[in-house]
Write a protein that holds these residues in place. Sequence first.
Motif, short mmCIF file in Angstrom:
data_model
loop_
_atom_site.label_atom_id
_atom_site.label_comp_id
_atom_site.label_asym_id
_atom_site.label_seq_id
_atom_site.Cartn_x
_atom_site.Cartn_y
_atom_site.Cartn_z
N GLY A 183 -11.77 6.30 -0.47
CA GLY A 183 -10.53 7.64 0.07
C GLY A 183 -10.38 8.25 -1.14
N GLN B 29 0.41 -1.29 -0.51
CA GLN B 29 -0.13 -0.21 -0.30
C GLN B 29 1.10 1.20 0.04
OE1 GLN B 29 -3.18 0.04 -0.10
NE2 GLN B 29 -4.47 -1.78 0.03
N THR C 227 -10.10 11.52 -2.73
CA THR C 227 -9.38 13.08 -2.35
C THR C 227 -8.95 13.89 -3.64
OG1 THR C 227 -8.17 14.47 -1.17
CG2 THR C 227 -6.74 12.10 -1.24
N THR C 228 -9.88 15.08 -3.67
CA THR C 228 -8.31 16.15 -3.96
C THR C 228 -8.32 17.44 -3.67
OG1 THR C 228 -10.72 16.80 -4.49
CG2 THR C 228 -10.20 15.91 -6.88
N ASP C 229 -8.00 17.16 -2.02
CA ASP C 229 -7.16 17.76 -1.29
C ASP C 229 -8.63 19.32 -1.36
OD1 ASP C 229 -5.36 16.52 -0.92
OD2 ASP C 229 -4.82 18.08 -2.73
N ARG D 103 -6.58 11.34 -5.79
CA ARG D 103 -6.00 10.30 -6.10
C ARG D 103 -7.06 9.39 -5.11
NH1 ARG D 103 -3.83 13.48 -3.01
NH2 ARG D 103 -3.14 13.00 -0.57
N PHE D 104 -7.15 7.96 -5.57
CA PHE D 104 -7.11 7.61 -4.46
C PHE D 104 -6.85 6.74 -2.88
CE2 PHE D 104 -10.02 7.05 -8.32
CZ PHE D 104 -11.50 7.91 -7.47
N ARG D 105 -6.85 6.59 -1.92
CA ARG D 105 -5.90 6.39 -1.02
C ARG D 105 -5.92 5.12 -0.85
NH1 ARG D 105 -9.33 10.22 1.78
NH2 ARG D 105 -7.98 11.84 1.68
N GLU D 106 -6.51 4.22 -1.43
CA GLU D 106 -6.26 2.61 -1.04
C GLU D 106 -6.35 1.35 -2.24
OE1 GLU D 106 -8.02 -0.57 2.14
OE2 GLU D 106 -9.00 0.97 2.00
N LYS E 277 -0.58 3.46 -6.21
CA LYS E 277 -1.38 4.37 -6.31
C LYS E 277 -2.27 3.98 -7.07
CE LYS E 277 2.61 6.93 -7.40
NZ LYS E 277 3.40 8.34 -7.37
N GLU F 185 -4.61 7.20 -9.78
CA GLU F 185 -4.30 9.03 -9.25
C GLU F 185 -4.77 9.14 -10.84
OE1 GLU F 185 -0.02 10.49 -7.25
OE2 GLU F 185 0.15 10.30 -9.87
N ASP G 15 -15.11 16.84 -2.73
CA ASP G 15 -14.87 15.42 -2.65
C ASP G 15 -16.21 15.37 -2.53
OD1 ASP G 15 -11.88 16.40 -3.48
OD2 ASP G 15 -11.46 15.31 -0.92
#
Length: 277
Positions: free
Chosen positions: A139, A89, A141-143, A110-113, A93, A95, A148
């Motif tokens: 998961g 993990q 996120t675009t910050d 991106r996707f965290r998982e 990634k 993205e 999101d």
Amino acid sequence: MVKAKDTKCIAWVCGTLLLGGASPAWSDQAAVKSPSSARTQSAAGADGAPQNVSSAPESLGAKPRSGRNSKTKKAKPRAVTHDGWRIDQAHSKVEFEVGHLGEHFPVSGRFREIRLRGARVDRGDITRSSIDIVVPLQGLTTDHAKRDKHLLSRDFFDAESYPTMAFRSTSVAKGARGTLKVCGKLTIRGTSKKQCFVGPWKELAYPNGKRGIAFAAKGSLGRLDFKIGSGFMASFIAKNVSFRIVLKLIQTSDSAAAGASERDGARGNKTKARSSG
């Protein structure tokens, strides 16, 4: 003095209580107070027809009569390895990047998982390998928290109805200059389409003695093919979404030991064949 008439009345009341039983109201109260009375009372109603007589409720804390539901089985924890492999993990990634108000003003995320549902890696013939992964949409996120939340809504991914996107390979082929072409079924928002990922790959040897394999790919896909954002400001958002995937798998000790035993067995068979010849 008690008159004879009064004596007869008293005797008649006593006889009624002894022979005829108590009043219906009192009998109902007694049935509640005494569970045994409910089990032993007559099953015939006032009209003589059979009646279903329920026993008194069991007291709190009593053991259930049926042993089937007396114990709740605990769910077994889901295994983190699949066919002797697990996802690294920290170095894997997904993205993405999509143009907003034109290609020169992209939004990236991106996707965290990444979760592994199945994997088969044949180091002798990599084209016989396969992969099956899912990516939880929560998961994403675009910050930017508000954006999101909007991307996870029905306007885009509809994560409540379709919480994951998935990919299951159907073929693996070698390409030029150490690349692989991995094709399979990509499912997003309930829509499945064929998708191919092309990029470099290599085998890995970790300092702790474990083996691994890495694969990376870049490309693009049409978001409207998966009904992502098809009804929301379509003219402001680019139709194609660029992506980058890095996937690293680590071989577990169990699979490594199994592989070593297979190799030892193969060597032993070759030795026997030579000696017999």
